[in-house]
Design a protein around this motif. Structure first.
Motif, PDB file in Angstrom:
ATOM      1  N   ILE B 726      32.344  41.418  34.251  1.00  0.00           N
ATOM      2  CA  ILE B 726      31.670  42.046  35.382  1.00  0.00           C
ATOM      3  C   ILE B 726      32.600  43.085  36.002  1.00  0.00           C
ATOM      4  O   ILE B 726      33.754  42.781  36.314  1.00  0.00           O
ATOM      5  CB  ILE B 726      31.255  40.997  36.437  1.00  0.00           C
ATOM      6  N   ALA B 727      32.072  44.294  36.144  1.00  0.00           N
ATOM      7  CA  ALA B 727      32.904  45.388  36.642  1.00  0.00           C
ATOM      8  C   ALA B 727      33.093  45.279  38.152  1.00  0.00           C
ATOM      9  O   ALA B 727      32.172  44.914  38.879  1.00  0.00           O
ATOM     10  CB  ALA B 727      32.247  46.719  36.314  1.00  0.00           C
ATOM     11  N   THR B 728      34.309  45.586  38.607  1.00  0.00           N
ATOM     12  CA  THR B 728      34.559  45.762  40.034  1.00  0.00           C
ATOM     13  C   THR B 728      35.285  47.095  40.170  1.00  0.00           C
ATOM     14  O   THR B 728      35.704  47.672  39.160  1.00  0.00           O
ATOM     15  CB  THR B 728      35.454  44.653  40.618  1.00  0.00           C
ATOM     16  N   ALA B 729      35.434  47.536  41.398  1.00  0.00           N
ATOM     17  CA  ALA B 729      36.134  48.797  41.601  1.00  0.00           C
ATOM     18  C   ALA B 729      37.585  48.688  41.137  1.00  0.00           C
ATOM     19  O   ALA B 729      38.221  49.688  40.796  1.00  0.00           O
ATOM     20  CB  ALA B 729      36.070  49.180  43.073  1.00  0.00           C
ATOM     21  N   ASP B 730      38.106  47.457  41.089  1.00  0.00           N
ATOM     22  CA  ASP B 730      39.506  47.261  40.706  1.00  0.00           C
ATOM     23  C   ASP B 730      39.704  46.943  39.240  1.00  0.00           C
ATOM     24  O   ASP B 730      40.813  46.626  38.818  1.00  0.00           O
ATOM     25  CB  ASP B 730      40.110  46.097  41.509  1.00  0.00           C
ATOM     26  N   LEU B 749      35.360  32.008  36.366  1.00  0.00           N
ATOM     27  CA  LEU B 749      36.278  33.146  36.462  1.00  0.00           C
ATOM     28  C   LEU B 749      37.611  32.802  35.813  1.00  0.00           C
ATOM     29  O   LEU B 749      38.243  31.802  36.155  1.00  0.00           O
ATOM     30  CB  LEU B 749      36.501  33.496  37.932  1.00  0.00           C
ATOM     31  N   LEU B 750      38.035  33.631  34.866  1.00  0.00           N
ATOM     32  CA  LEU B 750      39.324  33.388  34.211  1.00  0.00           C
ATOM     33  C   LEU B 750      40.386  34.364  34.730  1.00  0.00           C
ATOM     34  O   LEU B 750      41.522  33.995  34.952  1.00  0.00           O
ATOM     35  CB  LEU B 750      39.173  33.536  32.686  1.00  0.00           C
ATOM     36  N   ALA B 751      39.992  35.608  34.897  1.00  0.00           N
ATOM     37  CA  ALA B 751      40.969  36.598  35.351  1.00  0.00           C
ATOM     38  C   ALA B 751      40.206  37.740  36.001  1.00  0.00           C
ATOM     39  O   ALA B 751      39.037  37.956  35.697  1.00  0.00           O
ATOM     40  CB  ALA B 751      41.779  37.123  34.174  1.00  0.00           C
ATOM     41  N   GLN B 752      40.837  38.455  36.886  1.00  0.00           N
ATOM     42  CA  GLN B 752      40.131  39.552  37.540  1.00  0.00           C
ATOM     43  C   GLN B 752      40.948  40.833  37.632  1.00  0.00           C
ATOM     44  O   GLN B 752      42.160  40.815  37.480  1.00  0.00           O
ATOM     45  CB  GLN B 752      39.633  39.137  38.928  1.00  0.00           C
ATOM     46  N   GLY B 753      40.217  41.921  37.843  1.00  0.00           N
ATOM     47  CA  GLY B 753      40.863  43.223  38.008  1.00  0.00           C
ATOM     48  C   GLY B 753      41.578  43.703  36.755  1.00  0.00           C
ATOM     49  O   GLY B 753      42.640  44.312  36.837  1.00  0.00           O
TER      50      GLY B 753
END
Lengths: 132, 885
Positions: B726-730, B749-753
């Protein structure tokens, strides 16, 4: 090609089905294909007297023929199942819902399901013959 | 959701028809009550749940997950609310009870008549008792959490630096809020009036240990000092928190978490109404608020019950989920004629606060006269363990654990019972050993959230008959589904697993991982053996590790392992005979023995030209066409011998196999992304295509699906996939372990940004780790749930390379990518391979006339049995022409 009743057996021994719904005494042998037309453990459908038969050449050299119709679904697919063994007896699993049948006589080994008709087979020269 | 207004005049007495049960409140207590009612039977009853919130009932224990991630906290299966006898009214706030008319009035002016009323209104945050209180955020609901998150984002932007967050209150929620703020990039501190953190559950030694561990996480802890004001500037913006000792802590945002206040306003208003009318107050209100209940959870007002945090029992209201559940079960039982009673509050708490294990249960403060406290404290390591017993050191009264809570699981069910060993033996941190084995008595409660006893678990393992087929339960997942143990907070799961294994062993059931009668090894063991010895055929594998001739279980499994490791054409060199039904024909067999064909449409993007080719193939061969859930097109009704011809046309037009038939990558679903969408923040289609082309052809223990969404609106439903992006601004957020099917689960959730390259590296590792270690036909959700260490273990292996195999996993994936070849293109090149698609060995081109189609909505479909008879297409025992070759 004609159906023949060849009295004499030549070449590798055959492994006829033990009991089936077809009595070899009142039917005749039909040549279906050559041994080399089949790949070991890969079942193929064959037309014998207009009837769909599932034909198997095992890696052991044994040849079996059972009804191509899956008794559970009515679809003509048994040749496309997986060949295997259960407690040492050669089996075929239906490709649709995986019921397992004994190749020698078509008996269903999973519960009390209907069995498959099994047909006697023999190898004459390099010809595979099915009694139907 | 429509609101029915009430016909008057139907309320006196109990109507002969349906019994109307109204629940006020839509939190976990209300949810549990409705579940408990449904489990006991809803016949002749209707349930209306009035919730002022706009969410389905959700899990408040895990609010922190919603603060730092996108966790879905919905309780239970949303379809549960579809029962027509249950009506959930969201956004419907109850404002008044009319006890005489037996109706509940909601803010929108509707009246809801009841035959039985259950108050489950919960509690809200206690207000700060000093100036500036109105400027503080609270931390109780999803809306609070979303508001907090939004405020932090805006502050970081407007300040151009890390915002300072001060949390007032060092209890469980306060620490959780502070930890969340820290994780979201704020400078975070906690102020607690008491001399140590979590003073309601922990004694001083434990609280100090917790304080040290927490301070080590990077946020400041101020204890033993009372705040006196929240300071704001002229514009009302928060500037700091003033302490009683005169100090001022700079703050841009303040969170108040100083306790809870029961939402008893409906009862209070009913009391006021009655008093104003000259009557007596019907409800009894507790000393600290709350509606007083007796053991049966009745309020003293006929037909009105109270459960959860709003219920005051023994002078207390408690904000924990276990007692709320227990009360809900009591009321459900009573409404079904039972005589269940609420046994009193079980205040046992076990949680992970900012990575620190904390547990407290029973008489944690040793208030029982003569109680002994056996303590081990190691300030240097930040470990505190305490067992409280009766004066003869035999009976367990309670305990506290901080830093190392391992003994808690075994001790908790023994509360009030004789300890099987010296109390000191349970202070594991002292000796470095493990706690003594404990034999749980049948009536010991193992899962306190759902009140499941060890005996109930044993019954289930033995085959209690409660479940379908009454077969003994042999798997953790089944056990959870059957007993509901471990399905709420999850803290008892390790204990549950242990008990399950022990019971199975006692029962003489070997917890067998054997694949089938031919192999004693598990899939994972076979995978490793095949990899290490570089085996390439089923015969070799069978010869070394198996017996007999194989079967429909082990053959496809070995074929799948060989394909995962070697990426070789699946129908060659004896491997053809191993393949499962669909792989055997490189197409999906349908009920009548015909096949469906699915070309790959990466990311769901396709040109009109290719669409036209698919259309013309469908027309030419008379195939039924349907759009799949994975954004591609399925063509049904092809006969075995038609498959090569159909694929020839598709491949000539530049298409390739979609492998809809394999235990392999299926599709990468995407939304249209930032290219077109006015909300998209990243190009989800390009990423989806890139991922699909990378992982196409990858054989795995079960099918794999991916999704890529271009923004948080999540139109690609990525969290329902094995891997969701899932895309985020970061950057990209990576979710793992989702699936639809019979037991749907949301990806975690495994990892973000992440940037593109890191995202792909993590997915490479994740998939390969799964492929290597999962069981046969085990999807990612189940795999990561049952993996030792669960999602945390996945995180350690994939993100931190804790096993040192990351490079190896990436290499394996690189080999797969390099050696990918379209199976159908490979098939068409080789006459020997094409032979496998003949209709009959003795009549290769004769159509199988057992396949009969009829027309429906202008397309074909398989004929039903009666239709087949009508069409004269019964079992084809036909003429005896004898032309067999």
């Amino acid at each position: 090609m004609t159906s023949t009743a060849i009295p004499e057996l030549v070449g590798i021994p055959s492994f006829p089905g033990v009991a089936g719904s077809v009595d070899p005494a009142v039917t005749s042998w039909h040549s279906v294909c050559r041994v080399q037309d089949l790949e070991p453990d890969w079942g193929e459908a064959a037309l014998v007297e207009g009837r769909q038969v599932a034909l198997f050449l095992l890696s052991s050299g044994a040849v079996y023929a059972v009804e191509q119709r899956d008794p559970v679904t009515g679809a003509h697919v048994m040749a496309r199942g997986i060949v295997g063994s259960r407690a040492g007896q050669a089996t075929i699993a239906s490709p649709l819902h995986k019921q397992v049948y004994r190749l020698s006589d078509g008996a269903c080994l999973d519960g009390a399901g209907s069995s498959l008709a099994a047909f006697p087979t023999r190898v004459v020269g390099d010809e595979i013959q099915v009694a139907a | 959701m429509s609101v029915r207004s009430t016909p008057e005049g139907t309320l006196a007495g109990t109507p002969a028809g349906t019994r109307r049960i109204v629940v006020v409140g839509g939190g976990p207590a209300a949810h549990r009550f409705v579940e408990a009612m449904a489990a006991r039977g809803l016949d002749g009853r209707s349930l209306t749940v009035l919730s002022e919130e706009n969410y389905l009932p959700y899990d408040r224990v895990n609010l922190g997950k919603a603060l730092t991630g996108h966790a879905d906290l919905t309780l239970g299966d949303p379809s549960f609310w579809a029962d027509e006898r249950v009506s959930l009214r969201l956004g419907s706030r109850a404002v008044r009870l009319d006890l005489d008319a037996r109706t509940v009035h909601t803010r929108d002016g509707a009246e809801h008549p009841y035959d039985e009323l259950v108050l489950a209104t919960g509690s809200d945050a206690a207000p700060l008792p000093f100036p500036g209180a109105a400027s503080a955020h609270v931390y109780r609901t999803l809306d609070d959490v979303h508001g907090l998150k939004r405020a932090l984002t805006l502050l970081s932007r407007s300040l151009g630096r890390k915002p300072h967050v001060v949390v007032i209150g060092g209890g469980l929620l306060g620490i959780e809020a502070a930890a969340g703020a820290l994780e979201l990039g704020a400078e975070s501190s906690v102020v607690n009036r008491s001399g140590w953190l979590m003073n309601a559950q922990l004694d001083e030694g434990a609280g100090q240990a917790l304080g040290r561990l927490i301070a080590g996480q990077g946020f400041a802890v101020h204890t033993g000092t009372a705040p006196s004001a929240v300071l704001t500037d002229d514009d009302g913006a928060v500037t700091g928190v003033e302490l009683a000792d005169g100090r001022v802590l700079p703050a841009d945002l303040v969170v108040a978490a100083v306790g809870i206040r029961p939402r008893d306003e409906l009862a209070r208003r009913a009391n006021e109404d009655a008093l104003a009318g000259g009557g007596a107050a019907p409800f009894s209100v507790g000393p600290r608020g709350g509606v007083v209940i007796s053991e049966d959870c009745s309020t003293g007002v006929p037909r009105v019950w109270a459960v959860g945090e709003v219920a005051s029992f023994g002078g207390e209201c408690v904000g924990l989920v276990a007692p709320a559940n227990a009360m809900a079960e009591v009321v459900a039982d009573r409404l079904h004629g039972g005589s269940a009673a609420f046994p009193g509050f079980d205040t046992a708490t076990k949680l992970k606060l900012s990575g620190v294990d904390v547990a407290s249960f029973g008489d944690a403060f040793a208030a029982t006269p003569g109680a002994l406290e056996i303590v081990y404290a190691d300030p240097a390591r930040g470990v505190y363990q305490k067992v409280v017993t009766t004066d003869d050191a035999r009976t367990l009264l309670g305990g506290i654990f901080v830093g190392d809570a391992a003994p808690y699981q075994g001790l908790r069910p023994l509360l009030g019972r004789e300890l099987p060993a010296e109390p000191g033996a349970f202070l594991t941190a002292a000796g470095g050993g493990s706690a003594p084995e404990t034999e749980l008595p049948d009536d010991a409660v193992l899962c306190s959230c759902n009140n499941v006893t060890a005996g109930a678990i044993r019954d289930a393992v033995g085959g209690c008959g409660a479940c379908e087929g009454s077969a003994p339960v042999q798997e953790l997942g089944e056990l959870k589904g059957c007993t509901r143990a471990g399905t709420q907070c999850g803290s008892c799961v390790p204990m549950l697993k242990k008990l399950l294994e022990k019971e199975l062993t006692t029962a003489g059931v070997t917890v067998s991982k054997a694949l089938c009668e031919h192999f004693a090894l598990s899939r994972q063991e076979l995978f490793d053996a095949i990899r290490v010895l570089q085996l390439t055929s089923f015969e070799e594998v069978l010869h070394r590790y198996g017996s007999g001739a194989g079967c429909d279980i082990c053959k496809p499994t070995v074929a799948n392992i060989l394909a995962s490791q070697n990426s070789a054409y699946v129908l060659d060199a004896g491997r053809g005979t191993l393949q499962d039904t669909n792989d055997r024909a490189l197409a999906n067999m349908q009920k009548d023995g015909s096949y469906s064909v699915v070309p790959r449409i990466p990311g769901g993007e396709i040109t009109p030209e290719k669409l036209a080719v698919i259309a013309s193939v469908a027309q030419q061969y008379g195939l039924y066409t349907k759009i799949t859930g994975g954004q591609r097109i399925d063509l049904f009704g092809a006969r075995l011998e038609q498959l090569p011809e159909i694929w020839k046309i598709l491949i000539d037009a530049g298409m390739e196999s979609g492998q809809a038939y394999g235990k392999s990558l299926r599709t990468v679903k995407s939304c249209v992304g930032s290219t077109w969408c006015r909300y998209g923040v990243q190009d989800s289609v390009s990423m989806a295509i890139r991922l699909e082309l990378r992982y196409r052809g990858l054989r795995s223990p079960h099918k794999l699906k991916l999704g890529v969404s271009g923004c948080a609106r999540e139109c690609a439903e990525a969290r329902g996939k094995d891997v969701g992006v899932i895309a985020t601004a970061d950057g990209w957020n990576l979710y793992v372990g989702g699936n639809g099917g019979a037991t749907p689960s949301h990806a975690q959730l495994l990892a973000q940004g992440l940037d593109d390259e890191t995202l792909i590296r993590y997915i490479d590792r994740y998939f390969m780790y799964y492929i290597r270690t999962a069981d046969r036909l085990q999807r990612t959700a189940r795999w990561q749930e049952e993996l030792d260490g669960g999602l945390e273990q996945v995180r350690r292996v994939v993100l931190e390379d804790s096993l040192g195999i990351a490079a190896e996993l990436e290499d394996a994936m690189a080999r797969h990518v390099d050696s990918y070849e379209d199976e159908w293109a490979a098939t068409l090149k080789d006459p020997e391979r094409l032979r496998r698609f003949r209709a009959f060995v003795n009549a290769p081109d004769t159509a199988d006339d057992s396949i009969v189609h009829v027309s429906e909505r202008e397309q074909i479909r398989p004929a039903t049995d009666p239709e087949r008879v009508l069409l004269g297409a019964t079992i084809p025992v036909r003429g005896t022409e004898g032309d067999l070759r």
